[in-house]
Enzyme design. Structure first.
Site, PDB file in Angstrom:
ATOM      1  CG  ASN A   8      41.872  37.824  49.107  1.00  0.00           C
ATOM      2  OD1 ASN A   8      43.091  38.023  49.220  1.00  0.00           O
ATOM      3  ND2 ASN A   8      40.976  38.377  49.915  1.00  0.00           N
ATOM      4  CD1 TRP A   9      45.854  32.969  46.454  1.00  0.00           C
ATOM      5  CD2 TRP A   9      48.079  33.257  46.364  1.00  0.00           C
ATOM      6  NE1 TRP A   9      46.324  32.295  45.352  1.00  0.00           N
ATOM      7  CE2 TRP A   9      47.678  32.458  45.270  1.00  0.00           C
ATOM      8  CE3 TRP A   9      49.429  33.570  46.514  1.00  0.00           C
ATOM      9  CZ2 TRP A   9      48.601  31.978  44.330  1.00  0.00           C
ATOM     10  CZ3 TRP A   9      50.347  33.092  45.577  1.00  0.00           C
ATOM     11  CH2 TRP A   9      49.925  32.306  44.497  1.00  0.00           C
ATOM     12  CE  LYS A  10      40.520  36.164  52.790  1.00  0.00           C
ATOM     13  NZ  LYS A  10      39.433  35.929  53.738  1.00  0.00           N
ATOM     14  CG  HIS A  92      38.599  41.562  51.878  1.00  0.00           C
ATOM     15  ND1 HIS A  92      38.536  41.110  53.177  1.00  0.00           N
ATOM     16  CD2 HIS A  92      38.352  40.481  51.097  1.00  0.00           C
ATOM     17  CE1 HIS A  92      38.263  39.813  53.164  1.00  0.00           C
ATOM     18  NE2 HIS A  92      38.156  39.402  51.916  1.00  0.00           N
ATOM     19  CD  GLU A  94      39.965  38.845  55.759  1.00  0.00           C
ATOM     20  OE1 GLU A  94      40.982  38.932  55.037  1.00  0.00           O
ATOM     21  OE2 GLU A  94      39.217  37.846  55.760  1.00  0.00           O
ATOM     22  CD  GLU A 164      34.666  38.402  49.916  1.00  0.00           C
ATOM     23  OE1 GLU A 164      35.047  37.310  49.524  1.00  0.00           O
ATOM     24  OE2 GLU A 164      35.405  39.205  50.522  1.00  0.00           O
ATOM     25  N   GLY A 170      35.626  32.505  55.800  1.00  0.00           N
ATOM     26  CA  GLY A 170      36.530  31.655  56.578  1.00  0.00           C
ATOM     27  C   GLY A 170      35.840  30.825  57.646  1.00  0.00           C
ATOM     28  CB  SER A 209      32.672  29.271  53.278  1.00  0.00           C
ATOM     29  OG  SER A 209      33.186  29.769  54.506  1.00  0.00           O
ATOM     30  N   GLY A 230      38.734  32.701  49.144  1.00  0.00           N
ATOM     31  CA  GLY A 230      39.847  32.843  50.080  1.00  0.00           C
ATOM     32  C   GLY A 230      40.560  31.515  50.246  1.00  0.00           C
ATOM     33  N   GLY A 231      40.221  30.807  51.323  1.00  0.00           N
ATOM     34  CA  GLY A 231      40.912  29.563  51.697  1.00  0.00           C
ATOM     35  C   GLY A 231      41.092  28.572  50.554  1.00  0.00           C
TER      36      GLY A 231
HETATM   37  P1  13P Z   1      37.004  32.297  52.403  1.00  0.00           P
HETATM   38  O1  13P Z   1      36.784  31.741  51.017  1.00  0.00           O
HETATM   39  O2  13P Z   1      38.215  31.713  53.071  1.00  0.00           O
HETATM   40  O3  13P Z   1      35.768  32.210  53.226  1.00  0.00           O
HETATM   41  O4  13P Z   1      37.343  33.858  52.231  1.00  0.00           O
HETATM   42  C1  13P Z   1      36.509  34.637  51.456  1.00  0.00           C
HETATM   43  C2  13P Z   1      37.174  35.936  51.229  1.00  0.00           C
HETATM   44  O5  13P Z   1      37.307  36.738  52.135  1.00  0.00           O
HETATM   45  C3  13P Z   1      37.686  36.211  49.874  1.00  0.00           C
HETATM   46  O6  13P Z   1      38.052  37.547  49.739  1.00  0.00           O
END
Ligand code: 13P
Length: 249
Positions: A8-10, A92, A94, A164, A170, A209, A230-231
């Site tokens: 997930n590149w956000k 998600h 967020e 999650e 993050g 993470s 994510g990251g």
């Molecule tokens: P991180 O891997 O950056 O913690 O993000 C997880 C995430 O929200 C994937 O959707």
């Protein structure tokens, strides 16, 4: 069950970053797992072309649940489907926290994705204070129940769940494999109350993470069927290491 790695590149990256990242991943041998990339909408056409003839699948980070109409700034399921997108993240954290998506809205989106013939990835998870108050399962069961109220168990079975925990997203604080696997087992048990076979075959991903160093021990756990990243999905070396770990589990 075949593992899945979803990136997930956000809201990150440039067109050039997107090309470099996808090219590096697509150049690898088949990872023996399902690999999914969820780029920002504006890079979807580009990513779709780059992954043509590769083993990589395309996903969306969000969609609107209306079919079409006067919804300025929104994107429909049929629009992303036109680009070869087959998966959509729904709920998600967020989206839930920063954009006020309620359980009900998430459930409506889940249903819209199913109706379009795509696979929703339902994200669930607790905040740190909810965990400290021992409310983890209550929160997750509520998030899942809201969707089960909207769809049949057959429709629900066409989705994927991603656990999650918000305190792990993050932050660099990954849930330990035991902790994550315990929650996954709880989710499976809860779904089994609706339908045993559905629960057994339900893919449950872990997110929060995840990186190239911890992916292997997480996916070695029986109830963890893949990861949502994510990251680390923005760095080709990390993402490739995660995919290799998934293929080995
Ligand atoms: P991180 O891997 O950056 O913690 O993000 C997880 C995430 O929200 C994937 O959707």
């Amino acid at each position: 069950m075949r593992s899945m790695v979803a990136g997930n590149w956000k809201m990150n990256g440039t067109r050039q970053d997107a090309t470099e990242l996808v090219t590096a991943i697509a150049a690898q041998e088949d990872f023996q797992c399902d690999v999914l990339i969820c780029p920002p909408f504006v890079f979807m056409q580009q990513v779709s072309s780059l992954i043509e003839n590769s083993h990589i699948k395309l996903g969306a980070q969000n969609v609107d649940w209306h079919i079409q109409g006067a919804f300025t700034g929104e994107i429909s399921v049929s629009m992303v489907r036109e680009f070869g997108c087959r998966y959509v993240l729904t709920g998600h954290s967020e989206r839930r926290t920063l954009f006020d998506e309620s359980d009900d809205v998430v459930a409506t989106k889940f249903k819209a994705v199913i109706d379009a013939g795509l696979t929703p990835i339902l994200c669930v998870g607790e905040t740190l204070s909810q965990r400290q108050a021992s409310e983890t399962h209550e929160v997750i069961n509520r998030q899942i129940s809201a969707v089960l109220d909207h769809v049949s168990s057959d429709e629900f079975s066409r989705g994927i769940i991603a656990y999650e925990p918000l305190w792990a997203i993050g932050t660099g604080k990954t849930a330990t494999p035991d902790l994550a696997a315990g929650v996954h087992a709880g989710i499976r048990q809860f779904v089994a109350e609706v339908d045993c076979e559905l629960a057994e075959n339900m893919r449950i991903l872990y997110g929060g993470s995840v990186n190239g160093s911890n992916a292997d021990e997480l996916m070695a756990m029986e109830d963890i069927n893949g990861v949502l990243v994510g990251g680390a999905s923005l760095k080709s070396k990390e993402f490739i290491a995660i995919c290799k770990a998934a293929g080995a589990n």
